[in-house]
Design a protein around this motif. Sequence first.
Motif, PDB file in Angstrom:
ATOM      1  N   UNK A 104       0.828  -1.215   0.000  1.00 50.32           N
ATOM      2  CA  UNK A 104       0.000   0.000   0.000  1.00 50.32           C
ATOM      3  C   UNK A 104       0.868   1.273   0.000  1.00 50.32           C
ATOM      4  N   UNK A 105       1.779   1.363   0.970  1.00 47.61           N
ATOM      5  CA  UNK A 105       2.620   2.559   1.081  1.00 47.61           C
ATOM      6  C   UNK A 105       3.651   2.592  -0.040  1.00 47.61           C
ATOM      7  N   UNK A 106       4.142   1.395  -0.413  1.00 49.03           N
ATOM      8  CA  UNK A 106       5.100   1.309  -1.520  1.00 49.03           C
ATOM      9  C   UNK A 106       4.487   1.857  -2.806  1.00 49.03           C
ATOM     10  N   UNK A 107       3.218   1.559  -3.034  1.00 44.82           N
ATOM     11  CA  UNK A 107       2.524   2.072  -4.233  1.00 44.82           C
ATOM     12  C   UNK A 107       2.452   3.604  -4.189  1.00 44.82           C
ATOM     13  N   UNK A 108       2.122   4.144  -3.021  1.00 43.02           N
ATOM     14  CA  UNK A 108       2.062   5.614  -2.887  1.00 43.02           C
ATOM     15  C   UNK A 108       3.429   6.227  -3.202  1.00 43.02           C
ATOM     16  N   UNK A 109       4.494   5.576  -2.735  1.00 46.21           N
ATOM     17  CA  UNK A 109       5.854   6.087  -2.983  1.00 46.21           C
ATOM     18  C   UNK A 109       6.183   6.029  -4.473  1.00 46.21           C
ATOM     19  N   UNK A 110       5.850   4.920  -5.129  1.00 49.01           N
ATOM     20  CA  UNK A 110       6.122   4.791  -6.571  1.00 49.01           C
ATOM     21  C   UNK A 110       5.385   5.877  -7.351  1.00 49.01           C
ATOM     22  N   UNK A 111       4.119   6.133  -6.942  1.00 49.93           N
ATOM     23  CA  UNK A 111       3.294   7.123  -7.640  1.00 49.93           C
ATOM     24  C   UNK A 111       3.641   8.557  -7.227  1.00 49.93           C
ATOM     25  N   UNK A 112       4.459   8.718  -6.175  1.00 47.54           N
ATOM     26  CA  UNK A 112       4.764  10.034  -5.618  1.00 47.54           C
ATOM     27  C   UNK A 112       3.464  10.783  -5.310  1.00 47.54           C
ATOM     28  N   UNK A 113       2.525  10.046  -4.725  1.00 46.10           N
ATOM     29  CA  UNK A 113       1.165  10.549  -4.488  1.00 46.10           C
ATOM     30  C   UNK A 113       0.793  10.196  -3.042  1.00 46.10           C
ATOM     31  N   UNK A 114       0.658  11.221  -2.190  1.00 48.64           N
ATOM     32  CA  UNK A 114       0.549  10.963  -0.751  1.00 48.64           C
ATOM     33  C   UNK A 114      -0.769  11.438  -0.149  1.00 48.64           C
ATOM     34  N   UNK A 115      -1.857  11.241  -0.899  1.00 50.98           N
ATOM     35  CA  UNK A 115      -3.183  11.547  -0.341  1.00 50.98           C
ATOM     36  C   UNK A 115      -3.446  10.571   0.829  1.00 50.98           C
ATOM     37  N   UNK A 116      -3.864  11.102   2.032  1.00 51.41           N
ATOM     38  CA  UNK A 116      -4.067  10.151   3.145  1.00 51.41           C
ATOM     39  C   UNK A 116      -5.370   9.370   2.973  1.00 51.41           C
ATOM     40  N   UNK A 117      -5.466   8.116   3.423  1.00 53.47           N
ATOM     41  CA  UNK A 117      -4.640   7.374   4.348  1.00 53.47           C
ATOM     42  C   UNK A 117      -4.553   7.901   5.777  1.00 53.47           C
ATOM     43  N   UNK A 118      -3.404   7.741   6.295  1.00 54.76           N
ATOM     44  CA  UNK A 118      -3.109   8.097   7.684  1.00 54.76           C
ATOM     45  C   UNK A 118      -2.160   9.287   7.656  1.00 54.76           C
ATOM     46  N   UNK A 119      -2.645  10.393   8.230  1.00 51.19           N
ATOM     47  CA  UNK A 119      -1.903  11.651   8.105  1.00 51.19           C
ATOM     48  C   UNK A 119      -0.585  11.631   8.875  1.00 51.19           C
ATOM     49  N   UNK A 120       0.410  12.311   8.307  1.00 54.26           N
ATOM     50  CA  UNK A 120       1.714  12.467   8.956  1.00 54.26           C
ATOM     51  C   UNK A 120       1.559  13.015  10.375  1.00 54.26           C
ATOM     52  N   UNK A 121       0.670  14.011  10.565  1.00 50.80           N
ATOM     53  CA  UNK A 121       0.553  14.633  11.900  1.00 50.80           C
ATOM     54  C   UNK A 121       0.040  13.628  12.933  1.00 50.80           C
ATOM     55  N   UNK A 122      -0.816  12.678  12.503  1.00 47.23           N
ATOM     56  CA  UNK A 122      -1.304  11.653  13.447  1.00 47.23           C
ATOM     57  C   UNK A 122      -0.229  10.609  13.713  1.00 47.23           C
ATOM     58  N   UNK A 123       0.542  10.266  12.659  1.00 54.19           N
ATOM     59  CA  UNK A 123       1.627   9.292  12.871  1.00 54.19           C
ATOM     60  C   UNK A 123       2.689   9.904  13.782  1.00 54.19           C
ATOM     61  N   UNK A 124       2.946  11.213  13.613  1.00 51.26           N
ATOM     62  CA  UNK A 124       3.907  11.888  14.491  1.00 51.26           C
ATOM     63  C   UNK A 124       3.413  11.853  15.945  1.00 51.26           C
ATOM     64  N   UNK A 125       2.085  12.112  16.126  1.00 45.81           N
ATOM     65  CA  UNK A 125       1.497  12.041  17.484  1.00 45.81           C
ATOM     66  C   UNK A 125       1.736  10.653  18.094  1.00 45.81           C
ATOM     67  N   UNK A 126       1.514   9.613  17.288  1.00 47.48           N
ATOM     68  CA  UNK A 126       1.651   8.247  17.799  1.00 47.48           C
ATOM     69  C   UNK A 126       3.108   7.905  18.120  1.00 47.48           C
ATOM     70  N   UNK A 127       4.045   8.363  17.268  1.00 45.37           N
ATOM     71  CA  UNK A 127       5.459   8.085  17.547  1.00 45.37           C
ATOM     72  C   UNK A 127       5.937   8.887  18.748  1.00 45.37           C
TER      73      UNK A 127
END
Length: 293
Positions: A218-241
């Motif tokens: 799933x994430x690998x496909x987003x990276x290949x497409x250079x397309x980062x529509x969420x999904x799970x937002x960076x700000x929420x992943x940062x909160x969790x980390x």
Amino acid sequence: MANVAFIGMGIMGKPMAINLHKAGHKVFVNGRRPESMTDPVAAGCIACKSPAEAAAQAEIVVVMVSDTPDVEQVIFGEGGIIQGAKAGSVVVDMSTISPTATKAIAEKLRAQGVEMLDAPVSGGDIGAINATLSIMVGGKPAVFERVKPVFEAMGKNIVLVGDNGAGQVAKACNQIVVAVTIEAVAEALLFARKNGVDPAKVRDALMGGFAGSRILEVHGKRMLDNEYKPGFKTKLHQKDMNIVMQTARELGLSLPGAALVMQHLNALMGTGDAELDSAAVMKVVERASGMER
Ligand code: NAP
């Protein structure tokens, strides 16, 4: 069927409340912004003016808000759940928050005659809409059994992990694996590209072997497409980390892999990419090697 209160009408909360109603429960909803209750009310849920008002109607009170201070506010703050909750009722916190704070919240609630389960989820907005969430639960077995039919209306893989806080610990473990795997997939696909080898072909080749994973898919496909529509937002992943790193600090635990990805998520916040899917860690890895697209 139970009377259920549901507090927090965000991306996850709305479809989860609607699924509870579809399963036959009577659902009393509260969202901070009244307009956030429009869809659940159209689906048959009953709007309430405050968490306290919703809790007063219910024996099970679900919370799905953002972070630790938000959970504390909707439970103990002005117009909060505790001001309406019936003795013997259960607060079920499905937000992703600190395991340490969770234990303290559970003790404080128990002192006032209210039980608690922590029950964070994995599976994203799609899992919330399709009622296929993985639910990781902490709390007493008897309370878990009482709430199980409510969980079954929202999820599929429902596991009682241990006592209060254990659900949040399991969710933090989930986020460590997801984060470090995103980093590994980004580095591998960049390595392929820099070597002049098609990263899409490399992903295909890896999918069938030991390196295959949902993240590579799933994430690998987003990276290949250079397309980062969420999904799970960076700000929420940062909160969790941040929850992971704070807990590691409290425990005196070294987590260098998680710490590295935390820095990459920090970098994305700094470049104004908070709303992108956290697979955008690829952008940070690319920049470090002058490989931006
Ligand atoms: P979201 O769309 O931002 O929704 C959060 C909701 O909580 C919003 O409706 C917000 O109200 C409300 N809220 C926040 N702070 C509040 C406060 N202090 N008082 C009252 N209401 C408050 O987030 P989400 O994606 O639904 O995520 C909810 C939780 O689930 C988070 O802990 C997240 O980490 C976790 N989670 C999310 C996903 C995912 O894929 N999205 C997956 C697994 C777990 P407003 O609308 O007024 O801002």
